[in-house]
Design a protein around this motif. Structure first.
Motif, PDB file in Angstrom:
ATOM      1  N   GLY A   1       0.790  -1.220   0.000  1.00 50.33           N
ATOM      2  CA  GLY A   1       0.000   0.000   0.000  1.00 50.33           C
ATOM      3  C   GLY A   1       0.822   1.269   0.000  1.00 50.33           C
ATOM      4  O   GLY A   1       0.323   2.332  -0.375  1.00 50.33           O
ATOM      5  N   LYS A   2       2.093   1.218   0.408  1.00 53.19           N
ATOM      6  CA  LYS A   2       2.950   2.400   0.434  1.00 53.19           C
ATOM      7  C   LYS A   2       3.687   2.626  -0.885  1.00 53.19           C
ATOM      8  O   LYS A   2       4.401   3.630  -1.008  1.00 53.19           O
ATOM      9  CB  LYS A   2       3.971   2.276   1.566  1.00 53.19           C
ATOM     10  N   ASN A   3       3.543   1.744  -1.847  1.00 54.12           N
ATOM     11  CA  ASN A   3       4.260   1.862  -3.123  1.00 54.12           C
ATOM     12  C   ASN A   3       3.266   1.721  -4.268  1.00 54.12           C
ATOM     13  O   ASN A   3       2.236   1.048  -4.148  1.00 54.12           O
ATOM     14  CB  ASN A   3       5.339   0.782  -3.248  1.00 54.12           C
ATOM     15  N   GLY A   4       3.613   2.362  -5.384  1.00 50.23           N
ATOM     16  CA  GLY A   4       2.839   2.200  -6.592  1.00 50.23           C
ATOM     17  C   GLY A   4       3.287   0.983  -7.370  1.00 50.23           C
ATOM     18  O   GLY A   4       4.373   0.434  -7.149  1.00 50.23           O
ATOM     19  N   PRO A   5       2.474   0.510  -8.323  1.00 45.50           N
ATOM     20  CA  PRO A   5       2.874  -0.665  -9.111  1.00 45.50           C
ATOM     21  C   PRO A   5       4.176  -0.458  -9.857  1.00 45.50           C
ATOM     22  O   PRO A   5       4.998  -1.381  -9.949  1.00 45.50           O
ATOM     23  CB  PRO A   5       1.691  -0.865 -10.069  1.00 45.50           C
ATOM     24  N   HIS A   6       4.385   0.742 -10.405  1.00 50.02           N
ATOM     25  CA  HIS A   6       5.634   0.991 -11.131  1.00 50.02           C
ATOM     26  C   HIS A   6       6.829   0.966 -10.183  1.00 50.02           C
ATOM     27  O   HIS A   6       7.896   0.466 -10.541  1.00 50.02           O
ATOM     28  CB  HIS A   6       5.551   2.333 -11.843  1.00 50.02           C
ATOM     29  N   ASP A   7       6.652   1.478  -8.952  1.00 49.09           N
ATOM     30  CA  ASP A   7       7.741   1.428  -7.966  1.00 49.09           C
ATOM     31  C   ASP A   7       8.056  -0.008  -7.577  1.00 49.09           C
ATOM     32  O   ASP A   7       9.225  -0.378  -7.414  1.00 49.09           O
ATOM     33  CB  ASP A   7       7.366   2.240  -6.736  1.00 49.09           C
ATOM     34  N   LEU A   8       7.023  -0.829  -7.420  1.00 47.06           N
ATOM     35  CA  LEU A   8       7.250  -2.227  -7.085  1.00 47.06           C
ATOM     36  C   LEU A   8       7.957  -2.953  -8.219  1.00 47.06           C
ATOM     37  O   LEU A   8       8.736  -3.885  -7.989  1.00 47.06           O
ATOM     38  CB  LEU A   8       5.913  -2.915  -6.788  1.00 47.06           C
ATOM     39  N   TYR A   9       7.696  -2.521  -9.460  1.00 49.08           N
ATOM     40  CA  TYR A   9       8.314  -3.170 -10.616  1.00 49.08           C
ATOM     41  C   TYR A   9       9.769  -2.782 -10.762  1.00 49.08           C
ATOM     42  O   TYR A   9      10.601  -3.616 -11.141  1.00 49.08           O
ATOM     43  CB  TYR A   9       7.530  -2.781 -11.879  1.00 49.08           C
ATOM     44  N   ARG A  10      10.108  -1.527 -10.435  1.00 51.40           N
ATOM     45  CA  ARG A  10      11.463  -1.030 -10.654  1.00 51.40           C
ATOM     46  C   ARG A  10      12.350  -1.116  -9.414  1.00 51.40           C
ATOM     47  O   ARG A  10      13.572  -1.088  -9.539  1.00 51.40           O
ATOM     48  CB  ARG A  10      11.398   0.428 -11.119  1.00 51.40           C
TER      49      ARG A  10
ATOM     50  N   ASP B   1      14.416  -2.386  -6.105  1.00 53.62           N
ATOM     51  CA  ASP B   1      15.212  -3.572  -5.809  1.00 53.62           C
ATOM     52  C   ASP B   1      14.429  -4.499  -4.882  1.00 53.62           C
ATOM     53  O   ASP B   1      13.786  -4.063  -3.917  1.00 53.62           O
ATOM     54  CB  ASP B   1      16.522  -3.147  -5.146  1.00 53.62           C
ATOM     55  N   VAL B   2      14.480  -5.805  -5.178  1.00 59.31           N
ATOM     56  CA  VAL B   2      13.738  -6.783  -4.382  1.00 59.31           C
ATOM     57  C   VAL B   2      14.265  -6.817  -2.950  1.00 59.31           C
ATOM     58  O   VAL B   2      13.497  -6.997  -1.992  1.00 59.31           O
ATOM     59  CB  VAL B   2      13.821  -8.176  -5.044  1.00 59.31           C
ATOM     60  N   THR B   3      15.562  -6.638  -2.786  1.00 57.20           N
ATOM     61  CA  THR B   3      16.134  -6.655  -1.435  1.00 57.20           C
ATOM     62  C   THR B   3      15.555  -5.551  -0.566  1.00 57.20           C
ATOM     63  O   THR B   3      15.298  -5.754   0.630  1.00 57.20           O
ATOM     64  CB  THR B   3      17.665  -6.516  -1.522  1.00 57.20           C
ATOM     65  N   THR B   4      15.303  -4.388  -1.145  1.00 54.96           N
ATOM     66  CA  THR B   4      14.709  -3.292  -0.385  1.00 54.96           C
ATOM     67  C   THR B   4      13.305  -3.646   0.079  1.00 54.96           C
ATOM     68  O   THR B   4      12.930  -3.395   1.229  1.00 54.96           O
ATOM     69  CB  THR B   4      14.684  -2.021  -1.243  1.00 54.96           C
ATOM     70  N   LEU B   5      12.516  -4.242  -0.801  1.00 52.26           N
ATOM     71  CA  LEU B   5      11.165  -4.659  -0.415  1.00 52.26           C
ATOM     72  C   LEU B   5      11.210  -5.730   0.673  1.00 52.26           C
ATOM     73  O   LEU B   5      10.395  -5.720   1.608  1.00 52.26           O
ATOM     74  CB  LEU B   5      10.417  -5.174  -1.645  1.00 52.26           C
ATOM     75  N   GLU B   6      12.139  -6.662   0.572  1.00 50.91           N
ATOM     76  CA  GLU B   6      12.253  -7.698   1.592  1.00 50.91           C
ATOM     77  C   GLU B   6      12.609  -7.105   2.955  1.00 50.91           C
ATOM     78  O   GLU B   6      12.076  -7.530   3.990  1.00 50.91           O
ATOM     79  CB  GLU B   6      13.300  -8.726   1.161  1.00 50.91           C
ATOM     80  N   GLN B   7      13.500  -6.118   2.962  1.00 49.80           N
ATOM     81  CA  GLN B   7      13.865  -5.477   4.226  1.00 49.80           C
ATOM     82  C   GLN B   7      12.689  -4.702   4.814  1.00 49.80           C
ATOM     83  O   GLN B   7      12.504  -4.678   6.044  1.00 49.80           O
ATOM     84  CB  GLN B   7      15.067  -4.545   4.007  1.00 49.80           C
ATOM     85  N   GLN B   8      11.889  -4.078   3.965  1.00 50.95           N
ATOM     86  CA  GLN B   8      10.721  -3.364   4.468  1.00 50.95           C
ATOM     87  C   GLN B   8       9.712  -4.326   5.092  1.00 50.95           C
ATOM     88  O   GLN B   8       9.158  -4.046   6.171  1.00 50.95           O
ATOM     89  CB  GLN B   8      10.069  -2.571   3.332  1.00 50.95           C
ATOM     90  N   ILE B   9       9.458  -5.456   4.444  1.00 46.51           N
ATOM     91  CA  ILE B   9       8.520  -6.438   5.007  1.00 46.51           C
ATOM     92  C   ILE B   9       9.062  -7.009   6.307  1.00 46.51           C
ATOM     93  O   ILE B   9       8.320  -7.179   7.287  1.00 46.51           O
ATOM     94  CB  ILE B   9       8.255  -7.545   3.978  1.00 46.51           C
ATOM     95  N   LEU B  10      10.357  -7.304   6.348  1.00 50.14           N
ATOM     96  CA  LEU B  10      10.949  -7.856   7.573  1.00 50.14           C
ATOM     97  C   LEU B  10      10.871  -6.853   8.720  1.00 50.14           C
ATOM     98  O   LEU B  10      10.633  -7.236   9.878  1.00 50.14           O
ATOM     99  CB  LEU B  10      12.399  -8.257   7.299  1.00 50.14           C
ATOM    100  N   SER B  11      11.046  -5.571   8.426  1.00 49.24           N
ATOM    101  CA  SER B  11      10.935  -4.553   9.471  1.00 49.24           C
ATOM    102  C   SER B  11       9.518  -4.497  10.036  1.00 49.24           C
ATOM    103  O   SER B  11       9.327  -4.338  11.251  1.00 49.24           O
ATOM    104  CB  SER B  11      11.343  -3.187   8.906  1.00 49.24           C
ATOM    105  N   GLN B  12       8.518  -4.636   9.158  1.00 44.49           N
ATOM    106  CA  GLN B  12       7.134  -4.659   9.632  1.00 44.49           C
ATOM    107  C   GLN B  12       6.860  -5.887  10.498  1.00 44.49           C
ATOM    108  O   GLN B  12       6.103  -5.822  11.468  1.00 44.49           O
ATOM    109  CB  GLN B  12       6.182  -4.635   8.439  1.00 44.49           C
ATOM    110  N   LEU B  13       7.469  -7.020  10.158  1.00 45.40           N
ATOM    111  CA  LEU B  13       7.256  -8.227  10.951  1.00 45.40           C
ATOM    112  C   LEU B  13       7.901  -8.115  12.336  1.00 45.40           C
ATOM    113  O   LEU B  13       7.352  -8.601  13.325  1.00 45.40           O
ATOM    114  CB  LEU B  13       7.824  -9.446  10.210  1.00 45.40           C
TER     115      LEU B  13
END
Length: 374
Positions: free
Chosen positions: A152-161, A163-175
């Motif tokens: 919800g904090k990112n747009g589809p184009h941002d999710l597409y472009r 880095d996957v590692t950044t998204l993984e770190q964001q999810i891990l921080s939320q957990l």
């Protein structure tokens, strides 16, 4: 001698004294009984905690689940009416497919794998508050909430472009900031991100056009280098002719013509060889007058510094940069001045490219003029 009747009281008393157990027999019987009872109670009294596990004790008659301590690996003893619950504390993996809404409202699907393990010291609390099926009751909803929060904090184009590692770190921080501190989350692996089909096609077209635009930049650079290559080649050819001009005598040309005639005559196909009518005529040229050509002056050598290519970086732009242009003024004087400036700029942009690439460029260096004069 008189026989004693079997039913006499003395006979019965002697039979009873013969089957009476001695103290040794009683001791052996007692030990066997205790051993049998211990054998039957061993599975209910002794227990073993396997590697990678901890044991949580449940008191049937004294307080319920024990939350202050857990049994570690090895053998333990408990009362037969109590129960031991084993919890695996090794790293575990759980695959989830989570759908969420991006910042602009489009649906995005995440396929993730979350790595986790229960905190050993809090296994008693985990057993009392959640239960053995904590993966379904706790890990799954917390993971779903964390992934949807990042989506919800990112747009589809941002999710597409991004880095996957950044998204993984964001999810891990939320957990890790989840309110229930009974599970230790070690990492998150994003296996796949699925965007809407129309959005995928639009992003693919955009990236394709960006690559095409970069390809045109490479073509322009290639054309500039090709122009420089042709200039160097032309200088070399002209210099070559200026060097060999003195050696091109009529006798040499006649000899080269005879050699060419001989090579053609030796070829296996059918041919007709035409030889000149006199000694001054070249073979294969009927009625030529090559031997009577006037003597021309030898070409002068070329100055390499002449006919230099223009500096492509200093050439005026074909299309003005809209972002760098000042905002139009509302005053009439400013409007008239900007109109005249744009007109003069258009005149310069229409003349300077042709003048820079042609022979009449007024910006040529003195060495270029001297080279042309030679």
């Amino acid at each position: 001698m008189t026989a004693v009747e079997p039913s006499a009281p003395g006979y019965i008393a002697r039979r009873r004294r013969g089957f009476r157990l001695t103290r040794t027999d009683k001791a052996i019987a007692t030990v066997l009984f205790i051993g049998l009872v211990a054998l039957l109670l061993t599975p209910l009294t002794f227990f073993a905690i396997r590697p990678g596990e901890v044991g949580v004790l449940y008191h049937l008659f004294g307080g319920g689940t024990e939350t202050t301590f857990v049994y570690n690996e090895g053998i333990g003893v408990k009362w037969p009416w109590n129960t031991i619950y084993r919890y695996e504390v090794r790293t575990q993996a759980r695959d989830e497919t989570i759908n969420g809404l991006a910042a602009d409202g489009l649906s995005v699907a995440f396929e993730v794998t979350v790595l986790y393990h229960p905190i050993p010291s809090k296994a008693g609390l985990l057993h009392r508050e959640v239960g053995p099926d904590y993966a379904e009751r706790l890990v799954r909803p917390v993971t779903t909430e964390a992934v949807r929060d990042v989506i919800g904090k990112n747009g589809p184009h941002d999710l597409y472009r991004r880095d996957v590692t950044t998204l993984e770190q964001q999810i891990l921080s939320q957990l890790k900031i989840a309110p229930v501190g009974l599970i230790d989350y070690e990492g998150v692996i994003i296996r796949r991100i699925t965007l809407p089909e129309n959005l995928n096609q639009a992003i693919t077209r955009k990236l394709t056009e960006e690559q095409n635009a970069q390809a045109y930049d490479f073509l322009i650079v290639q054309a500039e280098k090709e122009a420089a290559r042709k200039r160097v080649e032309a200088i070399g050819i002209q210099t070559f002719y200026s060097i060999v001009a003195n050696a091109l005598s009529p006798q040499l040309l006649t000899w080269r013509g005879i050699e060419a005639t001989v090579q053609i005559a030796r070829s296996p196909n059918s041919k007709v060889v035409i030889v000149g009518g006199s000694k001054d005529q070249m073979p294969l040229i009927l009625g030529s007058d090559i031997g009577n050509q006037p003597a021309l002056p030898s070409p002068a050598p070329v100055n390499p510094n002449s006919n230099l290519l223009p500096n492509f970086d200093e050439l005026p732009r074909m299309f003005p940069d809209i972002s760098s242009q000042p905002a139009p003024s509302t005053a009439s004087q400013s409007t008239g001045r900007s109109t005249s400036e744009s007109a003069s700029e258009g005149t310069r942009s229409g003349i300077q490219p042709d003048a820079a690439l042609g022979t009449g460029d007024s910006r040529k260096s003195p060495s270029s003029s001297s080279g042309n004069t030679q």
